[in-house]
Scaffold this motif. Structure first.
Motif, mmCIF file in Angstrom:
data_model
loop_
_atom_site.group_PDB
_atom_site.id
_atom_site.type_symbol
_atom_site.label_atom_id
_atom_site.label_comp_id
_atom_site.label_asym_id
_atom_site.label_seq_id
_atom_site.Cartn_x
_atom_site.Cartn_y
_atom_site.Cartn_z
ATOM 1 N N TYR A 1 1.260 4.209 -2.625
ATOM 2 C CA TYR A 1 1.013 5.174 -2.941
ATOM 3 C C TYR A 1 2.526 5.929 -2.117
ATOM 4 O O TYR A 1 1.349 6.779 -0.840
ATOM 5 C CB TYR A 1 -0.345 5.564 -1.846
ATOM 6 C CG TYR A 1 -1.434 5.010 -2.901
ATOM 7 C CD1 TYR A 1 -2.358 5.500 -3.299
ATOM 8 C CD2 TYR A 1 -2.444 3.327 -2.107
ATOM 9 C CE1 TYR A 1 -3.179 4.989 -4.134
ATOM 10 C CE2 TYR A 1 -3.181 3.412 -2.521
ATOM 11 C CZ TYR A 1 -3.800 3.498 -3.676
ATOM 12 O OH TYR A 1 -5.322 3.417 -3.805
ATOM 13 N N TRP A 2 3.200 6.218 -2.655
ATOM 14 C CA TRP A 2 3.972 6.584 -1.986
ATOM 15 C C TRP A 2 4.465 8.016 -1.587
ATOM 16 O O TRP A 2 4.617 8.314 -1.505
ATOM 17 C CB TRP A 2 5.648 6.680 -2.944
ATOM 18 C CG TRP A 2 6.636 6.481 -1.874
ATOM 19 C CD1 TRP A 2 7.716 7.529 -2.616
ATOM 20 C CD2 TRP A 2 7.368 6.273 -0.579
ATOM 21 N NE1 TRP A 2 8.798 7.929 -1.380
ATOM 22 C CE2 TRP A 2 8.997 6.784 -1.323
ATOM 23 C CE3 TRP A 2 7.433 4.601 -0.149
ATOM 24 C CZ2 TRP A 2 9.957 6.906 0.156
ATOM 25 C CZ3 TRP A 2 8.252 4.172 1.040
ATOM 26 C CH2 TRP A 2 9.289 5.189 0.601
ATOM 27 N N ALA B 1 3.883 13.640 3.211
ATOM 28 C CA ALA B 1 2.912 13.269 4.709
ATOM 29 C C ALA B 1 3.969 13.084 5.330
ATOM 30 O O ALA B 1 4.413 11.194 6.547
ATOM 31 C CB ALA B 1 1.585 11.781 4.266
ATOM 32 N N HIS C 1 -8.204 14.344 8.132
ATOM 33 C CA HIS C 1 -6.187 13.361 8.588
ATOM 34 C C HIS C 1 -5.970 13.859 9.946
ATOM 35 O O HIS C 1 -5.260 12.427 10.836
ATOM 36 C CB HIS C 1 -5.820 13.706 6.908
ATOM 37 C CG HIS C 1 -4.976 15.109 7.601
ATOM 38 N ND1 HIS C 1 -5.622 16.418 7.211
ATOM 39 C CD2 HIS C 1 -3.392 15.384 7.450
ATOM 40 C CE1 HIS C 1 -4.213 17.512 7.215
ATOM 41 N NE2 HIS C 1 -3.803 16.373 7.845
ATOM 42 N N ASN D 1 4.225 10.339 8.443
ATOM 43 C CA ASN D 1 3.961 8.537 8.863
ATOM 44 C C ASN D 1 5.057 8.134 8.777
ATOM 45 O O ASN D 1 5.204 7.405 8.518
ATOM 46 C CB ASN D 1 3.448 9.096 7.387
ATOM 47 C CG ASN D 1 1.658 8.882 7.319
ATOM 48 O OD1 ASN D 1 1.346 9.101 8.673
ATOM 49 N ND2 ASN D 1 0.863 9.262 5.878
ATOM 50 N N LEU E 1 -5.383 3.087 7.600
ATOM 51 C CA LEU E 1 -5.041 3.294 6.386
ATOM 52 C C LEU E 1 -5.960 4.095 5.853
ATOM 53 O O LEU E 1 -6.780 2.804 5.790
ATOM 54 C CB LEU E 1 -4.255 1.842 5.436
ATOM 55 C CG LEU E 1 -2.748 1.362 5.975
ATOM 56 C CD1 LEU E 1 -2.034 0.971 5.528
ATOM 57 C CD2 LEU E 1 -1.260 3.029 6.331
ATOM 58 N N ARG F 1 1.913 10.621 -1.836
ATOM 59 C CA ARG F 1 0.500 10.703 -1.568
ATOM 60 C C ARG F 1 0.901 10.150 0.164
ATOM 61 O O ARG F 1 0.525 11.041 1.427
ATOM 62 C CB ARG F 1 -0.794 10.112 -1.536
ATOM 63 C CG ARG F 1 -2.110 10.856 -0.608
ATOM 64 C CD ARG F 1 -3.482 9.818 -1.047
ATOM 65 N NE ARG F 1 -3.186 9.031 -0.378
ATOM 66 C CZ ARG F 1 -4.260 7.517 -0.741
ATOM 67 N NH1 ARG F 1 -5.324 7.691 -1.577
ATOM 68 N NH2 ARG F 1 -3.864 6.208 -0.135
ATOM 69 N N GLU F 2 1.338 9.347 1.087
ATOM 70 C CA GLU F 2 1.840 8.530 2.304
ATOM 71 C C GLU F 2 3.437 8.918 2.978
ATOM 72 O O GLU F 2 3.161 9.192 4.334
ATOM 73 C CB GLU F 2 1.413 7.334 2.298
ATOM 74 C CG GLU F 2 -0.460 6.981 1.563
ATOM 75 C CD GLU F 2 -0.962 7.516 2.768
ATOM 76 O OE1 GLU F 2 -1.086 7.079 4.127
ATOM 77 O OE2 GLU F 2 -1.963 7.974 2.362
ATOM 78 N N TYR G 1 1.182 -1.120 -0.283
ATOM 79 C CA TYR G 1 -0.197 -0.331 0.058
ATOM 80 C C TYR G 1 0.993 0.974 -0.242
ATOM 81 O O TYR G 1 0.214 1.747 -0.426
ATOM 82 C CB TYR G 1 -1.063 0.080 0.892
ATOM 83 C CG TYR G 1 -1.585 1.055 1.342
ATOM 84 C CD1 TYR G 1 -3.110 0.956 0.646
ATOM 85 C CD2 TYR G 1 -1.761 2.506 1.162
ATOM 86 C CE1 TYR G 1 -3.944 2.304 0.769
ATOM 87 C CE2 TYR G 1 -2.214 3.894 1.818
ATOM 88 C CZ TYR G 1 -3.558 3.633 1.616
ATOM 89 O OH TYR G 1 -4.527 4.311 1.678
ATOM 90 N N VAL G 2 2.184 1.654 1.091
ATOM 91 C CA VAL G 2 3.011 2.522 0.897
ATOM 92 C C VAL G 2 3.146 2.392 -0.224
ATOM 93 O O VAL G 2 3.466 4.040 -1.282
ATOM 94 C CB VAL G 2 3.583 2.242 1.755
ATOM 95 C CG1 VAL G 2 4.578 3.050 1.891
ATOM 96 C CG2 VAL G 2 3.316 2.427 3.670
#
Length: 319
Positions: free
Chosen positions: A37-38, A45, A220, A48, A284, A40-41, A33-34
């Protein structure tokens, strides 16, 4: 032997063995997942970053340190009965456990800045000073400390017992100053920070929301608070018993509850790593939607693979 009976030892082995595979699969899901969406996450961010470091440290501990513990539980002795093995095993375990504790402690402080001083944390100078530098220090301090007291001890000589976890631990723990310093500064202090910082964060959040009578926190930011809360509870529940007992032993009675600590509490801390990826994955955004998409793709591929085509009937020729 380190454990009171072979029966209890094998029960602990079975419990840890059955939980490690689902935990690693959940790690893989979180990493996938990370990576997807590297930007965005992670890139956009920075709040994170610490959680990602926690996940990586947890994965390393599961794949390096935990197999050694499983071997000891299964066979009643360490994988290798050498000084080099015991030194490396103790250094790796102590370092990774302390790193994860220090990271979540700083994350508990750092969330106050990201939630209530978000504009300030968008400045590059503040981000470097209050985010990157503390995070790097959390990653470096514990390995360097345990390098000096376990691998190169100057205050004593290591004597190993190959039937105990970490071969009985480094000799520095029996030196009054170093044993007390380790329990108080490397563990108890940081556990107190986790508890105090999370309670203060919840109080500030509730107080500010009541004062303004409006949803001042964006979605968020609320997610950050909830994520931190569940991770912190994980550490408080599974680490508090060992740390409290260790502090009592360091300050007052060296043999107080030693059997409970060796036979049970050493193993309970492993469940932090086992459950951590589940807590992170649950927090997440949009993970349920992602899982549904992945499951639908897998189902479609399976349907195509097992689809039975009608047999072609050949033409019968009559003479």
């Amino acid at each position: 032997m380190g454990d009171s009976s072979e029966h209890i030892r094998l029960i602990k082995y079975a419990v840890l063995q059955t939980t490690i595979v689902p935990s690693i699969l959940c790690d893989v899901l979180a990493f996938a997942y990370v990576i997807r969406y590297w930007r965005r996450e992670i890139i956009n961010a920075p709040q994170n970053h610490t959680v990602l470091c926690l996940l990586i440290v947890s994965f390393i501990q599961k794949t390096t340190d935990l197999p050694m513990s499983l071997y000891l539980l299964r066979w009643g002795t360490t994988f290798r009965q050498t000084n080099t093995f015991c030194v490396i095993w103790g250094w790796v375990d102590y370092s990774l456990l302390a790193i994860s504790l220090h990271l979540i402690s700083w994350c508990s402080i750092e969330r106050h800045l990201f939630v209530f001083h978000g504009l300030m944390m968008k400045k590059r100078s503040c981000l470097i000073l209050f985010h990157y530098i503390p995070m790097i220090l959390c990653l470096l301090y514990a390995p360097l400390f345990y390098l000096s007291v376990i691998i190169f001890p100057s205050m004593c000589t290591n004597v190993w017992d190959y039937t105990y976890m970490f071969c009985g631990g480094g000799c520095y723990g029996s030196v009054p100053f170093w044993g007390t310093f380790d329990w108080l500064f490397n563990y108890a202090l940081w556990l107190f920070i986790i508890l105090f910082a999370n309670l203060l964060l919840f109080y500030r959040f509730t107080r500010q929301r009541i004062r303004h009578q409006q949803p001042i926190q964006s979605r968020h930011k609320i997610r950050m608070i909830i994520q931190l809360g569940f991770i912190s509870i994980l550490y408080l529940v599974f680490m508090s018993p060992e740390i409290v007992l260790g502090v009592i032993e360091a300050l007052w009675s060296p043999t107080f509850g030693i059997d409970v600590e060796v036979n049970y509490l050493y193993y309970i801390c492993n469940f932090i790593n086992q459950f951590l990826p589940f807590v992170i994955v649950r927090s997440l955004p949009g993970i349920r939607k992602e899982l549904n998409i992945w499951f639908q793709r897998i189902r479609r591929r399976n349907d195509v693979a097992i689809r039975v085509h009608p047999l072609m009937t050949g033409t019968v020729l009559h003479r």
